[in-house]
Design an enzyme around this catalytic site. Structure first.
Site, PDB file in Angstrom:
ATOM      1  N   LYS A  54      13.748 -64.688  55.972  1.00  0.00           N
ATOM      2  CA  LYS A  54      12.369 -64.648  55.555  1.00  0.00           C
ATOM      3  C   LYS A  54      11.467 -65.003  56.519  1.00  0.00           C
ATOM      4  O   LYS A  54      11.516 -66.062  57.242  1.00  0.00           O
ATOM      5  CB  LYS A  54      12.354 -65.783  54.409  1.00  0.00           C
ATOM      6  CG  LYS A  54      10.846 -65.575  53.663  1.00  0.00           C
ATOM      7  CD  LYS A  54      10.336 -66.865  53.435  1.00  0.00           C
ATOM      8  CE  LYS A  54       9.195 -67.386  54.556  1.00  0.00           C
ATOM      9  NZ  LYS A  54       8.328 -66.642  54.978  1.00  0.00           N
ATOM     10  N   GLU A  73      15.387 -76.049  63.956  1.00  0.00           N
ATOM     11  CA  GLU A  73      14.515 -76.036  65.105  1.00  0.00           C
ATOM     12  C   GLU A  73      13.071 -76.327  64.785  1.00  0.00           C
ATOM     13  O   GLU A  73      12.294 -75.410  64.284  1.00  0.00           O
ATOM     14  CB  GLU A  73      14.697 -74.527  65.672  1.00  0.00           C
ATOM     15  CG  GLU A  73      16.302 -74.178  66.261  1.00  0.00           C
ATOM     16  CD  GLU A  73      16.524 -74.865  67.451  1.00  0.00           C
ATOM     17  OE1 GLU A  73      15.813 -75.726  68.076  1.00  0.00           O
ATOM     18  OE2 GLU A  73      17.749 -74.869  67.658  1.00  0.00           O
ATOM     19  N   CYS A  99       6.975 -74.016  70.890  1.00  0.00           N
ATOM     20  CA  CYS A  99       7.590 -75.185  70.702  1.00  0.00           C
ATOM     21  C   CYS A  99       7.826 -76.064  71.725  1.00  0.00           C
ATOM     22  O   CYS A  99       8.047 -77.180  71.647  1.00  0.00           O
ATOM     23  CB  CYS A  99       8.757 -75.334  69.548  1.00  0.00           C
ATOM     24  SG  CYS A  99       9.973 -74.173  70.169  1.00  0.00           S
ATOM     25  N   GLU A 143       1.465 -81.522  68.346  1.00  0.00           N
ATOM     26  CA  GLU A 143       1.436 -80.300  68.682  1.00  0.00           C
ATOM     27  C   GLU A 143       0.001 -79.519  68.934  1.00  0.00           C
ATOM     28  O   GLU A 143      -0.587 -79.373  67.652  1.00  0.00           O
ATOM     29  CB  GLU A 143       2.477 -79.408  68.232  1.00  0.00           C
ATOM     30  CG  GLU A 143       3.738 -79.440  68.655  1.00  0.00           C
ATOM     31  CD  GLU A 143       4.895 -78.490  68.060  1.00  0.00           C
ATOM     32  OE1 GLU A 143       4.682 -78.465  66.642  1.00  0.00           O
ATOM     33  OE2 GLU A 143       5.446 -77.820  68.448  1.00  0.00           O
TER      34      GLU A 143
HETATM   35  P1  NAP Z   1       5.647 -73.362  59.312  1.00  0.00           P
HETATM   36  O1  NAP Z   1       4.366 -73.411  58.638  1.00  0.00           O
HETATM   37  O2  NAP Z   1       6.722 -74.552  59.068  1.00  0.00           O
HETATM   38  O3  NAP Z   1       6.360 -71.888  59.003  1.00  0.00           O
HETATM   39  C1  NAP Z   1       7.674 -71.653  59.502  1.00  0.00           C
HETATM   40  C2  NAP Z   1       8.382 -70.850  58.254  1.00  0.00           C
HETATM   41  O4  NAP Z   1       8.471 -71.437  57.185  1.00  0.00           O
HETATM   42  C3  NAP Z   1       7.430 -69.480  57.841  1.00  0.00           C
HETATM   43  O5  NAP Z   1       8.098 -68.453  57.646  1.00  0.00           O
HETATM   44  C4  NAP Z   1       6.624 -70.068  56.639  1.00  0.00           C
HETATM   45  O6  NAP Z   1       6.429 -69.032  55.945  1.00  0.00           O
HETATM   46  C5  NAP Z   1       7.753 -70.652  56.083  1.00  0.00           C
HETATM   47  N1  NAP Z   1       7.194 -71.733  55.192  1.00  0.00           N
HETATM   48  C6  NAP Z   1       6.219 -72.252  55.019  1.00  0.00           C
HETATM   49  N2  NAP Z   1       6.267 -73.081  53.957  1.00  0.00           N
HETATM   50  C7  NAP Z   1       7.404 -73.096  53.214  1.00  0.00           C
HETATM   51  C8  NAP Z   1       7.909 -73.873  52.368  1.00  0.00           C
HETATM   52  N3  NAP Z   1       7.253 -74.458  51.659  1.00  0.00           N
HETATM   53  N4  NAP Z   1       9.052 -73.340  51.830  1.00  0.00           N
HETATM   54  C9  NAP Z   1       9.894 -72.492  52.640  1.00  0.00           C
HETATM   55  N5  NAP Z   1       9.508 -71.928  53.839  1.00  0.00           N
HETATM   56  C10 NAP Z   1       8.128 -72.109  54.147  1.00  0.00           C
HETATM   57  O7  NAP Z   1       5.574 -73.158  61.027  1.00  0.00           O
HETATM   58  P2  NAP Z   1       4.489 -72.267  61.670  1.00  0.00           P
HETATM   59  O8  NAP Z   1       3.336 -72.910  61.625  1.00  0.00           O
HETATM   60  O9  NAP Z   1       4.882 -71.012  61.317  1.00  0.00           O
HETATM   61  O10 NAP Z   1       5.221 -72.343  63.243  1.00  0.00           O
HETATM   62  C11 NAP Z   1       4.834 -73.219  64.134  1.00  0.00           C
HETATM   63  C12 NAP Z   1       5.897 -74.686  63.912  1.00  0.00           C
HETATM   64  O11 NAP Z   1       7.221 -73.900  64.504  1.00  0.00           O
HETATM   65  C13 NAP Z   1       5.710 -75.310  65.262  1.00  0.00           C
HETATM   66  O12 NAP Z   1       5.748 -76.702  64.920  1.00  0.00           O
HETATM   67  C14 NAP Z   1       6.819 -75.090  66.423  1.00  0.00           C
HETATM   68  O13 NAP Z   1       7.050 -76.284  67.184  1.00  0.00           O
HETATM   69  C15 NAP Z   1       7.814 -74.634  65.377  1.00  0.00           C
HETATM   70  N6  NAP Z   1       8.724 -73.899  66.271  1.00  0.00           N
HETATM   71  C16 NAP Z   1       9.871 -74.480  66.892  1.00  0.00           C
HETATM   72  C17 NAP Z   1      10.837 -73.770  67.549  1.00  0.00           C
HETATM   73  C18 NAP Z   1      12.097 -74.472  67.737  1.00  0.00           C
HETATM   74  O14 NAP Z   1      12.910 -73.795  68.447  1.00  0.00           O
HETATM   75  N7  NAP Z   1      12.155 -75.628  67.917  1.00  0.00           N
HETATM   76  C19 NAP Z   1      10.317 -72.462  67.771  1.00  0.00           C
HETATM   77  C20 NAP Z   1       9.525 -72.127  67.603  1.00  0.00           C
HETATM   78  C21 NAP Z   1       8.526 -72.756  66.603  1.00  0.00           C
HETATM   79  P3  NAP Z   1       4.710 -68.307  56.016  1.00  0.00           P
HETATM   80  O15 NAP Z   1       4.432 -68.210  57.546  1.00  0.00           O
HETATM   81  O16 NAP Z   1       5.167 -67.088  55.168  1.00  0.00           O
HETATM   82  O17 NAP Z   1       3.834 -69.335  55.089  1.00  0.00           O
END
Ligand code: NAP
Length: 524
Positions: free
Chosen positions: A220, A295, A329, A426
């Site tokens: 997804k 992650e 991240c 962040e």
């Molecule tokens: P996010 O809001 O958690 O979204 C990540 C994924 O989860 C997206 O596909 C999102 O879908 C989905 N999602 C959102 N709500 C959900 C729910 N209730 N149930 C299941 N899936 C759900 O994070 P983001 O804002 O896109 O990404 C930024 C974050 O990712 C930052 O905190 C960053 O540090 C972290 N990150 C970590 C790494 C690592 O390797 N540690 C690498 C890259 C990024 P939708 O977008 O379709 O809503």
């Protein structure tokens, strides 16, 4: 009851987020600009512009016909609409993956390896088109986007090779008539949820090891960047990855997430994204006792000691802070500078940051693209305001860019304290908060004073200090005199609330394998 509560919590979060995205999208122009149109035409010609979900080897519309728009953050226009899927499509994708598992897991490792290698070749062959898709929907500069494709492909290549090295063990027996073995077997169907900041790499880091081991997968991607994932799925299909082995569903994140987490057929959830959503997925996975890899978010300290090589420290800090416009991240979230070098560093750093060219990722020489959406800009603004209201000083930038849309000026803020919001969470934008420190002990204390523990950076010319500080930092990744540390051959992952498990390297396979102990008796 727990299941219902979980579903509701997930749904509430995403209802808000979908609502936010929708209301923000009202400001987007419905008409595609001629620039966007010409890029799309080239990608279409290569057969890589897909807008439906990919289930069981077929391109499928949402069952209720719903679609969701995908925007170009740099121009404010709508690129296209893609299928907006939910529970029923996810359930079918899981069933396809479950059915395909029997066949895929029984292929020889060499066969799976060859197909992954074909996919790697085709990703590299189409790196320009894939890079263009990333720039279109995510905004990062084209050169960086093509770099992401090459980086993503390196995981497919690496795990194509590792597929052939999933070794078991023979254990010396405690009894003369017994023989003891350890087999490693694929866990089964994997549910992978990925973010928008690396639309291809975050997928490749999961699909590579999963498919290499013999697992099948339902991916997804983020609703903000689904086009790259769909193009990669098309290339996987063309490369001989059989129907059902790799599926892509996108749309309602809460419904899709809940379906994946609750399904007993899914044996593992692998997630990259925010810590808040990761915790929910982990809690939800408890019901069916799934394996979970997470992650999550970071809060990387980048520590510059008095004895650092200034040029090396400047180059490294610039690279880790401003890559992907600060939206990674592992981006430095706090720049800690020792007092003896503080003035010299902040002044040289601000000069360097001032020279970063901001603009549409397709324009020549641009190194800073837009932020992903308006919500991201509002977050950056609120963090900067909070810091300034508590005594921090804007040394450079500190406001929206004159280009409009979601562009923000590359920013340096001095006299930041670790208690400020900008140092606790962040910032995920092009803002470098600089904290002054006196001693090595103080730097380590500040660096570790956070719930996150993903990446940390230190700049020093002392070999003793590099060891001492690397060992003291509660982080999964430490860069010493280096700002760019990610590679497919090394383990990537965090301590504390930054996650569970590792991606990349030989360790990256473990999360997709079950260990089976076989005891053969009466062998004498
Ligand atoms: P996010 O809001 O958690 O979204 C990540 C994924 O989860 C997206 O596909 C999102 O879908 C989905 N999602 C959102 N709500 C959900 C729910 N209730 N149930 C299941 N899936 C759900 O994070 P983001 O804002 O896109 O990404 C930024 C974050 O990712 C930052 O905190 C960053 O540090 C972290 N990150 C970590 C790494 C690592 O390797 N540690 C690498 C890259 C990024 P939708 O977008 O379709 O809503």
């Amino acid at each position: 009851m727990i299941r219902t509560m979980f579903a509701r919590t997930l749904f509430n979060r995403t209802t808000t987020s979908l609502h936010l995205h929708h209301s923000l999208r009202c400001s987007y122009s419905r008409k595609m600009s001629t620039e966007t149109e010409s890029v799309v035409a080239g990608i279409k010609k290569a057969g890589l512009f897909q807008t439906k979900g990919f289930i069981g080897g077929k391109w499928i519309d949402a069952y209720d016909g719903k679609t969701i728009e995908v925007n170009n953050p740099a121009r404010g226009d709508v690129i296209t609409s893609v299928a907006c899927m939910g529970e029923r499509e996810t359930q079918d994708a899981i069933s396809s993956a479950y059915d395909a598992f029997g066949h895929w897991s029984k292929l020889t490792a060499a066969d799976r390896s060859n197909r992954l290698r074909n996919w790697y070749n085709s990703l590299i062959e189409h790196k320009e088109e894939l890079g263009q898709l990333i720039t279109l929907e995510q905004g990062k500069p084209l050169k960086e986007a093509i770099g992401e494709v090459v980086y993503a492909a390196s995981f497919i290549e690496f795990f194509a090779e590792e597929a052939k090295r999933v070794y078991g063990d023979i254990i010396p027996s405690t009894l003369p008539d017994r023989r003891l073995f350890v087999l490693k077997q694929p866990v089964g169907v994997v549910g992978a949820i990925t973010p928008w900041n690396f639309p291809l790499a975050m997928i490749a880091r999961k699909v590579g090891p999963a498919l290499a081991c013999g697992c099948t997968i339902v991916i997804k991607p983020s609703e903000l960047t689904p086009l790259t994932a769909l193009a990669a799925a098309e290339l996987a299909h063309q490369s001989g990855i059989p129907p059902g082995v790799l599926n892509v569903v996108m749309g309602d994140a809460a419904k899709i997430g809940t379906s994946l987490v609750e399904s007993p057929q899914v044996r593992k959830i692998t997630f990259t994204g925010s810590t808040a959503v990761g915790k929910k997925l982990m809690a939800g996975s408890a019901e069916t006792v799934k394996k979970v890899s997470l992650e999550l978010g970071g809060n990387a300290p980048c520590i510059i000691f008095d004895d650092a090589d200034l040029e090396v420290a400047l180059k490294g800090t610039l690279a880790t802070k401003f890559r992907n416009t600060g939206q990674t991240c592992v981006c430095a979230n706090r720049v800690l500078v020792q007092e003896g070098i503080y003035e010299k560093f902040t002044s040289a750093f601000s000069n360097a940051v001032q020279n970063l060219k901001v603009g549409d990722g397709f324009s020549e020489g641009v190194v800073q693209g837009p932020l992903i959406n308006e919500a991201a800009v509002l977050k950056v603004e609120s963090f900067v305001q909070d810091a300034v209201s508590k005594g921090a000083k804007v040394l450079l930038g500190g406001k929206r860019h004159s280009l409009g849309f979601t562009f923000y000026e590359p920013t340096v803020i001095g006299d930041v304290k670790n208690e400020m919001l900008i140092a606790r969470q962040e910032v995920f934008g092009p803002v470098a908060p600089v904290i002054r420190f006196k001693t090595e002990e103080e730097a380590i204390q500040i660096a570790n004073d956070t719930n996150a523990g993903l990446a940390a950076y230190i700049f020093t010319n002392s070999i003793k200090r590099s060891w001492r500080v690397s060992e003291a930092l509660e982080y999964g990744i430490v860069g010493v005199n280096e700002g760019l540390v990610s590679t497919e051959v090394a383990p990537f992952g965090g301590f504390k609330q930054s996650g569970l498990g590792r991606e990349g390297s030989k360790y990256g396979l473990d999360d997709y394998l079950e260990i089976k102990y076989v005891c053969m008796g009466n062998m004498a």
